[in-house]
Motif scaffolding. Structure first.
Motif, PDB file in Angstrom:
ATOM      1  N   VAL A   1       0.839  -1.199   0.000  1.00  0.00           N
ATOM      2  CA  VAL A   1       0.000   0.000   0.000  1.00  0.00           C
ATOM      3  C   VAL A   1       0.873   1.248   0.000  1.00  0.00           C
ATOM      4  CG1 VAL A   1      -1.949  -1.108   1.152  1.00  0.00           C
ATOM      5  CG2 VAL A   1      -0.181  -0.024   2.516  1.00  0.00           C
ATOM      6  N   GLU A   2       0.261   2.349  -0.400  1.00  0.00           N
ATOM      7  CA  GLU A   2       0.949   3.631  -0.401  1.00  0.00           C
ATOM      8  C   GLU A   2       0.381   4.489   0.727  1.00  0.00           C
ATOM      9  OE1 GLU A   2       1.549   7.554  -3.272  1.00  0.00           O
ATOM     10  OE2 GLU A   2       0.498   5.794  -4.034  1.00  0.00           O
ATOM     11  N   ILE A   3       1.255   5.163   1.460  1.00  0.00           N
ATOM     12  CA  ILE A   3       0.815   6.028   2.555  1.00  0.00           C
ATOM     13  C   ILE A   3       0.314   7.347   1.956  1.00  0.00           C
ATOM     14  CG2 ILE A   3       1.477   7.244   4.673  1.00  0.00           C
ATOM     15  CD1 ILE A   3       1.526   4.174   4.909  1.00  0.00           C
ATOM     16  N   THR A   4      -0.971   7.652   2.188  1.00  0.00           N
ATOM     17  CA  THR A   4      -1.567   8.885   1.655  1.00  0.00           C
ATOM     18  C   THR A   4      -2.256   9.712   2.728  1.00  0.00           C
ATOM     19  OG1 THR A   4      -3.623   7.741   1.128  1.00  0.00           O
ATOM     20  CG2 THR A   4      -1.987   7.887  -0.635  1.00  0.00           C
ATOM     21  N   ASP A   5      -2.256   9.229   3.972  1.00  0.00           N
ATOM     22  CA  ASP A   5      -3.015   9.915   5.012  1.00  0.00           C
ATOM     23  C   ASP A   5      -2.327   9.750   6.362  1.00  0.00           C
ATOM     24  OD1 ASP A   5      -5.075  11.426   6.007  1.00  0.00           O
ATOM     25  OD2 ASP A   5      -6.598   9.867   5.849  1.00  0.00           O
ATOM     26  N   ARG A   6      -2.755  10.540   7.335  1.00  0.00           N
ATOM     27  CA  ARG A   6      -2.265  10.438   8.703  1.00  0.00           C
ATOM     28  C   ARG A   6      -3.284   9.680   9.549  1.00  0.00           C
ATOM     29  NH1 ARG A   6       2.297  10.365   7.716  1.00  0.00           N
ATOM     30  NH2 ARG A   6       3.355  12.194   6.956  1.00  0.00           N
ATOM     31  N   GLY A   7      -2.789   8.959  10.526  1.00  0.00           N
ATOM     32  CA  GLY A   7      -3.665   8.193  11.395  1.00  0.00           C
ATOM     33  C   GLY A   7      -3.041   6.832  11.595  1.00  0.00           C
ATOM     34  N   PRO A   8      -3.654   5.928  12.214  1.00  0.00           N
ATOM     35  CA  PRO A   8      -4.923   6.019  12.932  1.00  0.00           C
ATOM     36  C   PRO A   8      -4.742   6.777  14.238  1.00  0.00           C
ATOM     37  CG  PRO A   8      -4.007   3.826  13.133  1.00  0.00           C
ATOM     38  CD  PRO A   8      -3.105   4.587  12.231  1.00  0.00           C
ATOM     39  N   PHE A   9      -5.788   7.400  14.667  1.00  0.00           N
ATOM     40  CA  PHE A   9      -5.724   8.219  15.870  1.00  0.00           C
ATOM     41  C   PHE A   9      -6.100   7.402  17.098  1.00  0.00           C
ATOM     42  CE2 PHE A   9      -6.420  11.047  12.258  1.00  0.00           C
ATOM     43  CZ  PHE A   9      -5.229  11.768  12.330  1.00  0.00           C
ATOM     44  N   SER A  10      -5.344   6.332  17.264  1.00  0.00           N
ATOM     45  CA  SER A  10      -5.482   5.442  18.413  1.00  0.00           C
ATOM     46  C   SER A  10      -4.078   5.014  18.796  1.00  0.00           C
ATOM     47  CB  SER A  10      -6.325   4.217  18.024  1.00  0.00           C
ATOM     48  OG  SER A  10      -6.189   3.212  18.986  1.00  0.00           O
ATOM     49  N   LYS A  11      -3.790   4.957  20.071  1.00  0.00           N
ATOM     50  CA  LYS A  11      -2.441   4.596  20.498  1.00  0.00           C
ATOM     51  C   LYS A  11      -2.116   3.136  20.201  1.00  0.00           C
ATOM     52  CE  LYS A  11      -2.152   8.022  24.144  1.00  0.00           C
ATOM     53  NZ  LYS A  11      -2.018   8.295  25.569  1.00  0.00           N
ATOM     54  N   VAL A  12      -3.116   2.286  20.130  1.00  0.00           N
ATOM     55  CA  VAL A  12      -2.902   0.853  19.961  1.00  0.00           C
ATOM     56  C   VAL A  12      -2.610   0.496  18.493  1.00  0.00           C
ATOM     57  CG1 VAL A  12      -3.956  -1.419  20.274  1.00  0.00           C
ATOM     58  CG2 VAL A  12      -4.417   0.402  21.902  1.00  0.00           C
ATOM     59  N   ARG A  13      -3.324   1.114  17.565  1.00  0.00           N
ATOM     60  CA  ARG A  13      -3.189   0.733  16.155  1.00  0.00           C
ATOM     61  C   ARG A  13      -2.054   1.467  15.465  1.00  0.00           C
ATOM     62  NH1 ARG A  13      -8.424   2.231  13.949  1.00  0.00           N
ATOM     63  NH2 ARG A  13      -8.846   3.196  15.934  1.00  0.00           N
ATOM     64  N   GLU A  14      -1.409   0.785  14.520  1.00  0.00           N
ATOM     65  CA  GLU A  14      -0.257   1.343  13.813  1.00  0.00           C
ATOM     66  C   GLU A  14      -0.602   1.861  12.427  1.00  0.00           C
ATOM     67  OE1 GLU A  14       3.003   1.618  14.818  1.00  0.00           O
ATOM     68  OE2 GLU A  14       2.306   1.003  16.789  1.00  0.00           O
ATOM     69  N   ILE A  15      -1.546   1.196  11.738  1.00  0.00           N
ATOM     70  CA  ILE A  15      -1.822   1.539  10.350  1.00  0.00           C
ATOM     71  C   ILE A  15      -3.306   1.322  10.051  1.00  0.00           C
ATOM     72  CG2 ILE A  15      -1.267  -0.768   9.430  1.00  0.00           C
ATOM     73  CD1 ILE A  15       0.121   0.720   7.062  1.00  0.00           C
ATOM     74  N   ASP A  16      -3.855   2.237   9.257  1.00  0.00           N
ATOM     75  CA  ASP A  16      -5.231   2.106   8.758  1.00  0.00           C
ATOM     76  C   ASP A  16      -5.156   1.794   7.266  1.00  0.00           C
ATOM     77  OD1 ASP A  16      -7.123   2.375  10.736  1.00  0.00           O
ATOM     78  OD2 ASP A  16      -7.255   4.548  10.590  1.00  0.00           O
ATOM     79  N   LEU A  17      -5.716   0.680   6.872  1.00  0.00           N
ATOM     80  CA  LEU A  17      -5.730   0.287   5.459  1.00  0.00           C
ATOM     81  C   LEU A  17      -7.075   0.615   4.835  1.00  0.00           C
ATOM     82  CD1 LEU A  17      -4.258  -3.304   5.900  1.00  0.00           C
ATOM     83  CD2 LEU A  17      -3.013  -1.277   5.170  1.00  0.00           C
ATOM     84  N   THR A  18      -7.098   0.679   3.521  1.00  0.00           N
ATOM     85  CA  THR A  18      -8.392   0.771   2.850  1.00  0.00           C
ATOM     86  C   THR A  18      -9.103  -0.559   3.045  1.00  0.00           C
ATOM     87  OG1 THR A  18      -7.442   0.008   0.775  1.00  0.00           O
ATOM     88  CG2 THR A  18      -7.608   2.396   1.082  1.00  0.00           C
ATOM     89  N   LYS A  19     -10.407  -0.536   2.886  1.00  0.00           N
ATOM     90  CA  LYS A  19     -11.182  -1.757   3.127  1.00  0.00           C
ATOM     91  C   LYS A  19     -10.768  -2.862   2.161  1.00  0.00           C
ATOM     92  CE  LYS A  19     -15.754  -3.316   4.288  1.00  0.00           C
ATOM     93  NZ  LYS A  19     -17.130  -2.943   4.550  1.00  0.00           N
ATOM     94  N   LYS A  20     -10.481  -2.510   0.904  1.00  0.00           N
ATOM     95  CA  LYS A  20     -10.087  -3.517  -0.085  1.00  0.00           C
ATOM     96  C   LYS A  20      -8.783  -4.197   0.328  1.00  0.00           C
ATOM     97  CE  LYS A  20      -9.285  -4.321  -4.932  1.00  0.00           C
ATOM     98  NZ  LYS A  20      -9.409  -3.811  -6.287  1.00  0.00           N
ATOM     99  N   ALA A  21      -7.792  -3.413   0.732  1.00  0.00           N
ATOM    100  CA  ALA A  21      -6.503  -3.969   1.134  1.00  0.00           C
ATOM    101  C   ALA A  21      -6.666  -4.837   2.380  1.00  0.00           C
ATOM    102  CB  ALA A  21      -5.506  -2.837   1.390  1.00  0.00           C
ATOM    103  N   PHE A  22      -7.458  -4.361   3.332  1.00  0.00           N
ATOM    104  CA  PHE A  22      -7.670  -5.112   4.569  1.00  0.00           C
ATOM    105  C   PHE A  22      -8.336  -6.460   4.293  1.00  0.00           C
ATOM    106  CE2 PHE A  22      -9.965  -6.355   8.382  1.00  0.00           C
ATOM    107  CZ  PHE A  22      -9.019  -6.142   9.383  1.00  0.00           C
ATOM    108  N   MET A  23      -9.373  -6.459   3.460  1.00  0.00           N
ATOM    109  CA  MET A  23     -10.106  -7.692   3.182  1.00  0.00           C
ATOM    110  C   MET A  23      -9.256  -8.708   2.426  1.00  0.00           C
ATOM    111  SD  MET A  23     -12.848  -7.535   4.706  1.00  0.00           S
ATOM    112  CE  MET A  23     -13.683  -6.298   5.638  1.00  0.00           C
ATOM    113  N   GLU A  24      -8.275  -8.240   1.670  1.00  0.00           N
ATOM    114  CA  GLU A  24      -7.388  -9.169   0.956  1.00  0.00           C
ATOM    115  C   GLU A  24      -6.500  -9.957   1.903  1.00  0.00           C
ATOM    116  OE1 GLU A  24      -5.095  -8.335  -2.466  1.00  0.00           O
ATOM    117  OE2 GLU A  24      -6.732  -7.231  -3.400  1.00  0.00           O
ATOM    118  N   ILE A  25      -6.115  -9.353   3.009  1.00  0.00           N
ATOM    119  CA  ILE A  25      -5.208 -10.066   3.915  1.00  0.00           C
ATOM    120  C   ILE A  25      -5.918 -10.703   5.099  1.00  0.00           C
ATOM    121  CG2 ILE A  25      -3.226  -8.647   3.273  1.00  0.00           C
ATOM    122  CD1 ILE A  25      -3.562  -7.184   5.970  1.00  0.00           C
ATOM    123  N   ALA A  26      -7.162 -10.311   5.350  1.00  0.00           N
ATOM    124  CA  ALA A  26      -7.879 -10.817   6.527  1.00  0.00           C
ATOM    125  C   ALA A  26      -8.443 -12.210   6.282  1.00  0.00           C
ATOM    126  CB  ALA A  26      -9.002  -9.868   6.895  1.00  0.00           C
TER     127      ALA A  26
END
Length: 183
Positions: free
Chosen positions: A140-165
């Motif tokens: 994936v390409e980094i295009t945004d800032r976040g996630p705004f949670s201390k626990v999570r490291e990266i927010d993926l698009t739904k398509k990218a997430f569903m491919e690996i989940a």
């Protein structure tokens, strides 16, 4: 009265013989149709064989193209270096309400693309995100800032997430993050 009865009886018999003859004629026509249908299918067997072989050939071509794409992808991945960023990182995905909005980099967010949000990595950085459970990965390409949670490291698009989940109902997966560097 007997004359009327005899006439009526003769009329019924003639109707019965006519309808019996018509039935015989109809049966003969049906049997002729069946034989002509059988002859037509015998004549067209060669054409059907050609059509079947054509379908098989197009299927072989599609499979061959897929294999070539896989090979070219492997070759492209062989030209890349991966620098480990973090193991056992939490990855989540964007909500659909962000689709179409502007990201921090100024690009329009597309939930069907292969992009992500990270807190510190520069925009345009390519990251290989690998699910630690099943080994599936996306780049994936980094295009945004976040996630705004201390626990999570990266927010993926739904398509990218569903491919690996594995579990499509989960919202978070443990992943390994690697920065992609070209040779």
């Amino acid at each position: 009265m007997t004359q009327k009865f005899i006439i009526l009886l003769l009329t019924c018999l003639s109707v019965l013989t006519i309808s019996g003859q018509e039935k015989k004629a109809q049966l003969k026509e049906k049997s002729k149709e069946k034989t002509t249908k059988n002859t037509v299918t015998r004549e067209n067997k060669e054409q059907l064989k050609v059509i079947a072989s054509t379908k098989v050939d197009t299927t072989k071509l599609k499979i061959k193209n897929i294999v070539q794409e896989i090979d070219s992808t492997k070759n492209a991945l062989a030209d890349l270096n991966f620098k480990l960023l973090k193991k056992k990182a939490h990855a989540s995905y964007y909500h659909q309400k962000f689709h179409g909005r502007r990201t921090a980099s100024g690009k329009k967010f597309d939930n069907n693309a292969y992009t992500a949000a990270h807190k510190k990595l520069p925009f345009g950085t390519k990251v290989k995100v690998t699910n630690e459970v099943n080994g599936k990965f996306v780049i994936v390409e980094i295009t945004d800032r976040g996630p705004f949670s201390k626990v999570r490291e990266i927010d993926l698009t739904k398509k990218a997430f569903m491919e690996i989940a594995d579990n499509k109902n989960s919202g978070v997966v443990f992943v390994t993050l690697e920065v992609v560097e070209e040779k």
